[in-house]
Design a protein around this motif. Sequence first.
Motif, short mmCIF file in Angstrom:
data_model
loop_
_atom_site.label_atom_id
_atom_site.label_comp_id
_atom_site.label_asym_id
_atom_site.label_seq_id
_atom_site.Cartn_x
_atom_site.Cartn_y
_atom_site.Cartn_z
N VAL A 295 -25.15 -3.35 -28.45
CA VAL A 295 -24.31 -4.55 -28.44
C VAL A 295 -24.57 -5.40 -29.68
CG1 VAL A 295 -23.87 -6.75 -27.26
CG2 VAL A 295 -24.06 -4.63 -25.93
N SER A 296 -25.85 -5.64 -30.00
CA SER A 296 -26.17 -6.46 -31.17
C SER A 296 -25.74 -5.77 -32.46
CB SER A 296 -27.67 -6.76 -31.21
OG SER A 296 -28.43 -5.56 -31.35
N SER A 297 -25.77 -4.44 -32.48
CA SER A 297 -25.34 -3.70 -33.67
C SER A 297 -23.83 -3.86 -33.90
CB SER A 297 -25.68 -2.22 -33.53
OG SER A 297 -27.06 -2.03 -33.44
N VAL A 298 -23.07 -3.74 -32.83
CA VAL A 298 -21.61 -3.92 -32.94
C VAL A 298 -21.27 -5.33 -33.39
CG1 VAL A 298 -19.45 -3.94 -31.64
CG2 VAL A 298 -21.11 -2.12 -31.24
N LEU A 299 -21.98 -6.32 -32.85
CA LEU A 299 -21.76 -7.71 -33.27
C LEU A 299 -22.12 -7.91 -34.74
CD1 LEU A 299 -23.11 -9.67 -30.16
CD2 LEU A 299 -20.73 -9.41 -30.87
N LEU A 300 -23.23 -7.33 -35.16
CA LEU A 300 -23.64 -7.47 -36.56
C LEU A 300 -22.64 -6.81 -37.49
CD1 LEU A 300 -25.74 -8.40 -38.61
CD2 LEU A 300 -26.95 -6.23 -38.27
N VAL B 162 -19.64 -9.16 -37.76
CA VAL B 162 -19.91 -10.38 -38.54
C VAL B 162 -20.00 -10.07 -40.02
CG1 VAL B 162 -21.64 -12.16 -39.00
CG2 VAL B 162 -21.02 -11.61 -36.64
N THR B 163 -20.72 -9.01 -40.37
CA THR B 163 -20.89 -8.67 -41.79
C THR B 163 -19.55 -8.32 -42.44
OG1 THR B 163 -21.46 -6.42 -41.14
CG2 THR B 163 -23.28 -7.92 -41.61
N LEU B 164 -18.72 -7.55 -41.75
CA LEU B 164 -17.42 -7.18 -42.31
C LEU B 164 -16.49 -8.38 -42.40
CD1 LEU B 164 -16.77 -3.72 -40.62
CD2 LEU B 164 -17.65 -4.19 -42.91
N VAL C 175 -17.39 -11.60 -42.85
CA VAL C 175 -17.84 -12.44 -43.97
C VAL C 175 -17.52 -11.76 -45.30
CG1 VAL C 175 -19.83 -13.53 -45.07
CG2 VAL C 175 -19.63 -13.52 -42.57
N ALA C 176 -17.77 -10.44 -45.37
CA ALA C 176 -17.48 -9.70 -46.60
C ALA C 176 -16.01 -9.78 -46.95
CB ALA C 176 -17.92 -8.25 -46.45
N SER C 177 -15.14 -9.70 -45.96
CA SER C 177 -13.70 -9.76 -46.21
C SER C 177 -13.26 -11.13 -46.69
CB SER C 177 -12.94 -9.39 -44.93
OG SER C 177 -13.27 -8.09 -44.49
N LYS C 178 -13.85 -12.17 -46.11
CA LYS C 178 -13.45 -13.53 -46.46
C LYS C 178 -14.06 -14.01 -47.77
CE LYS C 178 -10.95 -14.04 -42.81
NZ LYS C 178 -9.47 -14.05 -42.94
N ARG C 179 -15.24 -13.48 -48.13
CA ARG C 179 -15.96 -13.97 -49.31
C ARG C 179 -16.03 -12.92 -50.43
NH1 ARG C 179 -16.07 -19.10 -49.43
NH2 ARG C 179 -17.90 -18.98 -50.81
N LEU C 180 -15.16 -11.94 -50.38
CA LEU C 180 -15.17 -10.88 -51.38
C LEU C 180 -14.96 -11.46 -52.78
CD1 LEU C 180 -15.15 -7.89 -52.23
CD2 LEU C 180 -12.71 -7.85 -51.69
#
Length: 252
Positions: free
Chosen positions: A228-233, A236-238, A240-245
Amino acid sequence: MKLAIFKQEWKESWRNKRMIWVPIALMLLAAMQPLTLYFLPDILASGGNLPDGAVIEIPTPSPEEVLMSASEQLRQIGLLVVLLSAVHTFSQERSLGTLAWLKSLKIPGTRIVLSKWGHYSLLAVVAIGLAQLSAAYYTIVLFDSFNVTDFLIATGLLMLHFVVQLSIFFLFAALLESGLVALVITLALHFIMSLLLGWLEWDWMPWRLGSLSAEVLMGESLLVWPIVSSVLLIGVTLFVASKRLLFISRSS
């Protein structure tokens, strides 16, 4: 049109042989462990300068221990191979102006990030699957059979472990100009978290997936919260990466 970037990544992978050398490298890593463990007594005897009549007795490892050893190689060296294959993601395209050109076409960052992440994640999953099959084959031939269900669960956890680490790398690669710096930060974070998890009982952390894949082979498993924590991570990472590319180098 929506899959154009994803398809282009596959074409590029075939062009530079990434689709070939990454799976082969991981398969060799995984296959080396059963072979090494099987021939270890002979290797020691031939190079140990032992007196005449000396006999080296090494307990024969169980099939599960052999597979755990192969998994450990993949989690360390194999992860480095996969991340190195993606090290120029975004950074090279910034220097060539490709990302700026994609931005001028009004292509959202989400599509760019997900297309590239999807390509490398699928490549890693296929490579891990082939590597685990090669380890399983030599384990059965040289040692003994094992529980197939536990092996499949362990392989799935190992695949998810690689996808998590790729997601973290993509986050830093999207935010930073240098892919090499993103690689170093990802590996450093992986190393630090592995040390912390050795001292602290944070069994729900995504970084537990690697060791958890080994524990499953020995019949020990508590899978829900790390998954569950892996799916959430990953989400979140994708996000943030998409918004701050970073589309254009700051030094341009």
